[in-house]
Design an enzyme around this catalytic site. Structure first.
Site, PDB file in Angstrom:
ATOM      1  N   SER A 154       4.119  -5.400 -16.121  1.00 56.87           N
ATOM      2  CA  SER A 154       3.443  -5.472 -14.836  1.00 56.87           C
ATOM      3  C   SER A 154       1.969  -5.156 -15.061  1.00 56.87           C
ATOM      4  CB  SER A 154       4.111  -4.439 -13.951  1.00 56.87           C
ATOM      5  OG  SER A 154       3.514  -4.442 -12.716  1.00 56.87           O
ATOM      6  N   CYS A 172      21.928   8.182  23.832  1.00 56.88           N
ATOM      7  CA  CYS A 172      23.362   7.990  24.036  1.00 56.88           C
ATOM      8  C   CYS A 172      23.816   8.720  25.302  1.00 56.88           C
ATOM      9  CB  CYS A 172      24.160   8.466  22.827  1.00 56.88           C
ATOM     10  SG  CYS A 172      24.118  10.234  22.541  1.00 56.88           S
ATOM     11  N   ALA A 216       0.835  -1.206   0.000  1.00 59.90           N
ATOM     12  CA  ALA A 216       0.000   0.000   0.000  1.00 59.90           C
ATOM     13  C   ALA A 216       0.871   1.258   0.000  1.00 59.90           C
ATOM     14  CB  ALA A 216      -0.917  -0.016   1.216  1.00 59.90           C
ATOM     15  N   CYS A 251      28.221  10.361  18.956  1.00 53.97           N
ATOM     16  CA  CYS A 251      27.145   9.546  19.512  1.00 53.97           C
ATOM     17  C   CYS A 251      27.482   8.070  19.323  1.00 53.97           C
ATOM     18  CB  CYS A 251      25.824   9.892  18.808  1.00 53.97           C
ATOM     19  SG  CYS A 251      24.511   8.694  19.091  1.00 53.97           S
ATOM     20  N   LYS A 294      -4.682 -13.846  -8.341  1.00 57.71           N
ATOM     21  CA  LYS A 294      -3.348 -13.259  -8.517  1.00 57.71           C
ATOM     22  C   LYS A 294      -2.432 -13.962  -7.524  1.00 57.71           C
ATOM     23  CE  LYS A 294      -0.908  -8.866  -8.858  1.00 57.71           C
ATOM     24  NZ  LYS A 294       0.283  -9.209  -8.113  1.00 57.71           N
ATOM     25  N   TYR A 303       3.947   1.480  -1.039  1.00 61.65           N
ATOM     26  CA  TYR A 303       4.633   1.527  -2.324  1.00 61.65           C
ATOM     27  C   TYR A 303       3.701   2.098  -3.396  1.00 61.65           C
ATOM     28  CZ  TYR A 303       7.108  -0.063  -6.489  1.00 61.65           C
ATOM     29  OH  TYR A 303       7.745  -0.111  -7.707  1.00 61.65           O
ATOM     30  N   ARG A 361      11.634 -12.255 -14.107  1.00 64.53           N
ATOM     31  CA  ARG A 361      11.226 -11.024 -14.778  1.00 64.53           C
ATOM     32  C   ARG A 361      12.349  -9.987 -14.803  1.00 64.53           C
ATOM     33  NH1 ARG A 361       6.081  -7.484 -13.043  1.00 64.53           N
ATOM     34  NH2 ARG A 361       7.287  -7.151 -11.175  1.00 64.53           N
ATOM     35  N   CYS A 410      19.600  12.523  16.491  1.00 64.51           N
ATOM     36  CA  CYS A 410      20.617  13.008  17.404  1.00 64.51           C
ATOM     37  C   CYS A 410      21.647  13.729  16.561  1.00 64.51           C
ATOM     38  CB  CYS A 410      21.262  11.818  18.110  1.00 64.51           C
ATOM     39  SG  CYS A 410      22.800  12.208  18.917  1.00 64.51           S
ATOM     40  N   LYS A 419      -8.676 -10.080 -17.195  1.00 63.60           N
ATOM     41  CA  LYS A 419      -8.057  -9.871 -18.511  1.00 63.60           C
ATOM     42  C   LYS A 419      -9.137  -9.927 -19.585  1.00 63.60           C
ATOM     43  CE  LYS A 419      -4.019 -12.422 -16.908  1.00 63.60           C
ATOM     44  NZ  LYS A 419      -3.295 -13.694 -16.911  1.00 63.60           N
TER      45      LYS A 419
HETATM   46  S1  IVH Z   1      -0.799 -11.643 -15.973  1.00 65.88           S
HETATM   47  C1  IVH Z   1       1.138  -8.416 -18.912  1.00 65.88           C
HETATM   48  N1  IVH Z   1      -1.872 -13.248 -14.224  1.00 65.88           N
HETATM   49  O1  IVH Z   1       1.370 -10.144 -10.979  1.00 65.88           O
HETATM   50  C2  IVH Z   1       1.059  -8.901 -17.510  1.00 65.88           C
HETATM   51  N2  IVH Z   1      -0.021 -11.945 -13.539  1.00 65.88           N
HETATM   52  O2  IVH Z   1       1.515  -7.153 -11.077  1.00 65.88           O
HETATM   53  C3  IVH Z   1       0.950 -10.372 -17.429  1.00 65.88           C
HETATM   54  N3  IVH Z   1       0.701 -12.399 -11.239  1.00 65.88           N
HETATM   55  O3  IVH Z   1       4.234  -9.764 -12.925  1.00 65.88           O
HETATM   56  C4  IVH Z   1       0.716 -10.837 -16.049  1.00 65.88           C
HETATM   57  N4  IVH Z   1      -0.813 -13.916 -10.772  1.00 65.88           N
HETATM   58  O4  IVH Z   1       4.060 -11.833 -11.410  1.00 65.88           O
HETATM   59  C5  IVH Z   1      -0.924 -12.331 -14.452  1.00 65.88           C
HETATM   60  N5  IVH Z   1      -2.883 -14.746 -12.796  1.00 65.88           N
HETATM   61  C6  IVH Z   1      -1.955 -13.852 -13.027  1.00 65.88           C
HETATM   62  C7  IVH Z   1      -1.021 -13.495 -12.044  1.00 65.88           C
HETATM   63  C8  IVH Z   1      -0.070 -12.536 -12.334  1.00 65.88           C
HETATM   64  C9  IVH Z   1       0.235 -13.244 -10.326  1.00 65.88           C
HETATM   65  C10 IVH Z   1       1.808 -11.476 -11.021  1.00 65.88           C
HETATM   66  C11 IVH Z   1       2.866 -11.530 -12.066  1.00 65.88           C
HETATM   67  C12 IVH Z   1       2.940 -10.146 -12.627  1.00 65.88           C
HETATM   68  C13 IVH Z   1       2.372  -9.334 -11.524  1.00 65.88           C
HETATM   69  C14 IVH Z   1       1.782  -8.061 -12.067  1.00 65.88           C
END
Ligand code: IVH
Length: 706
Positions: A94, A423, A46, A451, A129, A48, A150, A445, A303
């Site tokens: 990503s 200290c 969060a 120190c 995920k 990050y 990656r 400090c 997706k």
């Molecule tokens: S699809 C073009 N599917 O999440 C991107 N990623 O934040 C293709 N990850 O780098 C990634 N489960 O390491 C995809 N079912 C899933 C995933 C997944 C985990 C990770 C993966 C990716 C990161 C992206």
């Protein structure tokens, strides 16, 4: 000139924005490096994400301040040095994140709008995920030929030998697969395997991992494949990279099912949906089942199902427009704040740490949590004895997010943060000023090397693995020598006089002290001897200058080449030399914050004395100079507009490899501007200044890599 994370971006001046962009970029880069290269995350997901979102907002508001090397333009950090590298033919990108139901509705809306569907349905897939690390496995003629992590998305680590040991990964695919096929997915460890591995490690004194993701990463990135083979790694296939021929299977769902038929594990919870409501129903279902899945997931990935639509949607910067990761909120638990310890760090920073009644949060027992700083304690109004809510996101230090304000709370007295250092000097604590001139939150400090906490922390840093890395001189020994009256180590140069001092003092020989023997002493002295010669980048890192981490030290070493050149520059900056300052500012990834820290360090008489004494004992090797015999050696280049034959990162790496310096903005010192389609103000400025402007093709011809 101040700005903080809650100042609206449209009220900032360019100067303020620029300072904040530099600060955020540095913080994100450091966090990336810790996460991707060291498997040692420093921020919660969060936090990050908050940094990243703020940087994206600032860059959107001030496009002219976007640096070509901005962390918003790359994924993760470069691969670690241990493994050979593999370039991904198709970059590993990503995913954008969704944090709320509204974000998901927006995502579906964007897809429809982009495709101009006019209400025609679009099919999506939804799948867990997996919280592991992504891997790309390449098959040629059906045989596994290589596997890579990656890395930074463009280049990963070659972990082929290790991947060959994972039972879930087939080494030979059946006859009907494309001639070249890269299968991508996630390497992970199940809860049961993780628990068993840690139990074994605990019994035999091995490394205990914080969570399954770290265990999977640590196990995959082993230089010895035998160790990987002994670790119970698993793999889910969910994506692909390069594929040689047209693959007649036209949807995401069917392609993943094909992986399943070829022998890969694919996630059984992947489903097709045709609206945001259906996606959200899958999310809720997975959230409810999460604890029983047997492996960590941190959200749901949506997706667009049809590949042709994915192609039309394409990518924005680092992530596809056709997919999004809907993250689960961080896990929380209720416990009692038993105490607050204040720790003193290497830079004198006083950081409060919460001691908690042990509690399980998302499968991990939590006993400590970070409280960040005194302001945070005040904001939470955390009092010892209070009931608190702790949160653990991903694999980082847990945080206290809330204090339960019951009657008992009112009866307790507020926590009094120390006003003086712990200290012996009891030096008053001050809030340091940040580079932008604002009052920082950290109380420090001011005793610096007077120190003892700072001295000890400084020494610990100095001998640490990525600094001087002296075998046999770890934290424990530093603690011992720091307090040893006969053979004290109070500053780094003392390390290099240790053997001589020991020889001079026959009555109080180290060999005769408890915990040391002749053999271990001889070993220690020879380890110290071996480190009398040190690379410039290690040396600069070891100095412990605030804001100069490993990456920054490397940049400085490459740019200056030698200790004397760097030291001269630092001295000049201390003396107020604007040219020296500008030169340092022109170094890639180095900005005002770093320069101010370097200046502050070398301005301090204690530090100067310590460095001077230390240098006398060492041979500091010059850094490898960039090439000097190329057409662009020594020139400053600016890339602007879009590039068509290579990515910005590639272009930059190539230019630096050939001895050029890549800058983010055009000035009278710029030699070449490479302008692609869409170039704007930088191109105009170059023309106004009469700077040479090249197209991408002309540039490639010039560097001889066209
Ligand atoms: S699809 C073009 N599917 O999440 C991107 N990623 O934040 C293709 N990850 O780098 C990634 N489960 O390491 C995809 N079912 C899933 C995933 C997944 C985990 C990770 C993966 C990716 C990161 C992206």
């Amino acid at each position: 000139m101040t700005s903080s994370a809650d100042t609206p971006v449209d009220t900032l001046s360019p100067l303020e924005a620029s300072a904040e962009i530099a600060r955020l970029s540095e913080a994100i880069r450091e966090a990336d490096r810790l996460y991707y290269q060291d498997d040692a995350p420093s921020l919660s997901d969060a936090d990050y994400d908050r940094l990243r979102l703020r940087l994206i907002a600032l860059e959107a508001q001030f496009p002219e301040l976007v640096r070509p090397d901005s962390p918003t333009r790359k994924v993760g950090a470069g691969p670690s040095e241990k493994f050979e590298k593999i370039r991904h033919v198709v970059p590993m990108l990503s995913l954008d994140n969704a944090f709320s139901e509204e974000d998901v509705v927006d995502f579906v809306g964007r897809v429809h709008k982009f495709l101009a569907t006019h209400g025609q349905p679009v099919t999506f897939t939804a799948e867990p995920k997996i919280d592991g690390l992504s891997l790309s496995i390449r098959y040629e003629g059906g045989r596994l030929v290589s596997a890579a992590t990656r890395g930074d998305g463009a280049e990963g680590e070659n972990v082929t030998a290790n991947v060959l040991t994972i039972a879930d990964v087939p080494q030979q695919l059946p006859g009907d697969v494309p001639a070249v096929l890269e299968v991508r997915g996630e390497v992970y460890m199940s809860h049961a395997d993780f628990a068993a591995l840690n139990a074994k490690a605990e019994a035999f004194g091995g490394k205990v991992f914080a969570n399954p993701r770290n265990a999977a990463a640590g196990s995959l990135r082993q230089l010895d494949p035998k160790i990987t083979a002994s670790r119970p790694l698993k793999f889910f296939a969910y994506a692909w990279g390069e594929i040689s021929a047209d693959w007649a299977v036209e949807t995401q769902f069917d392609r993943v099912q094909a992986f399943g038929r070829w022998g890969f594990s694919v996630n059984p919870r992947m489903v097709r949906c045709s609206s945001a409501e259906e996606l959200l129903a899958v999310y809720r279902g997975l959230e409810a089942d999460r604890a029983g899945l047997g492996y960590d997931i941190d959200g749901v990935v949506y997706k667009v199902d049809r590949i042709d639509l994915q192609t039309r949607l394409g990518f924005v910067s680092r992530s596809p427009r056709w997919a999004i990761a809907h993250k689960f909120p961080a896990e929380k638990a209720r416990t009692v704040l038993e105490g607050i310890d204040v720790q003193v760090g290497r830079t004198g920073a006083h950081t409060p740490v919460a001691r908690l009644t042990p509690v399980t949060v998302g499968g991990v027992v939590v006993t400590n949590a970070t409280l960040h700083n005194a302001d945070e304690i005040e904001r939470l109004d955390a009092r010892i004895g209070d009931t608190v809510i702790v949160q653990r996101a991903g694999d980082v230090i847990p945080q206290i997010v809330e204090v339960v304000k019951d009657d008992a709370h009112d009866g307790r007295s507020p926590f009094e943060f120390p006003h003086v250092c712990l200290c012996d000097l009891a030096t008053p604590l001050v809030r340091e000023e940040t580079a932008a001139g604002e009052e920082g939150k950290i109380r420090r400090c001011t005793g610096e090397f007077a120190c003892p906490f700072q001295r000890q922390e400084h020494l610990r840093h100095f001998v640490s693995r990525r600094a001087f890395d002296i075998e046999g001189l770890g934290e424990k020994q530093i603690e011992f020598f720091f307090h040893d009256p006969d053979l004290p180590i109070r500053e780094p140069s003392d390390i290099f006089t240790l053997a001589a001092r020991n020889a001079e003092n026959p009555l109080k020989k180290l060999e005769n002290k408890e915990g040391f023997g002749a053999v271990s002493v001889a070993k220690l002295f020879s380890a110290i001897e071996a480190r009398r010669t040190v690379s410039l980048e290690r040396f600069v890192f070891a100095l412990g200058i605030r804001n100069v981490g490993e990456t920054t030290a490397k940049q400085l070493a490459r740019a200056y080449g030698s200790w004397s050149a760097f030291h001269d520059a630092a001295e000049k900056i201390v003396a107020g030399d604007g040219v020296a300052r500008e030169e340092m500012d022109a170094i890639d990834q180095i900005g005002e914050t770093v320069i101010d820290s370097i200046a502050a360090y070398f301005r301090e008489p204690h530090n100067r004395a310590i460095v001077e004494k230390l240098v006398a004992h060492l041979t500091i090797l010059d850094a490898e100079k960039p090439k000097a015999d190329t057409a662009i050696a020594g020139k400053t280049v600016v890339f602007t507009g879009s590039l068509e034959k290579m990515t910005r990162d590639e272009a930059k790496a190539q230019a630096e490899r050939l001895g050029a310096k890549v800058a983010g903005s055009v000035s009278a010192k710029t030699h070449i501007v490479v302008a692609g389609p869409g170039a704007g103000s930088k191109l105009a400025k170059a023309q106004a200044l009469g700077v040479q402007v090249l197209s991408e093709d002309e540039w490639l011809a010039l560097v001889g890599e066209g």
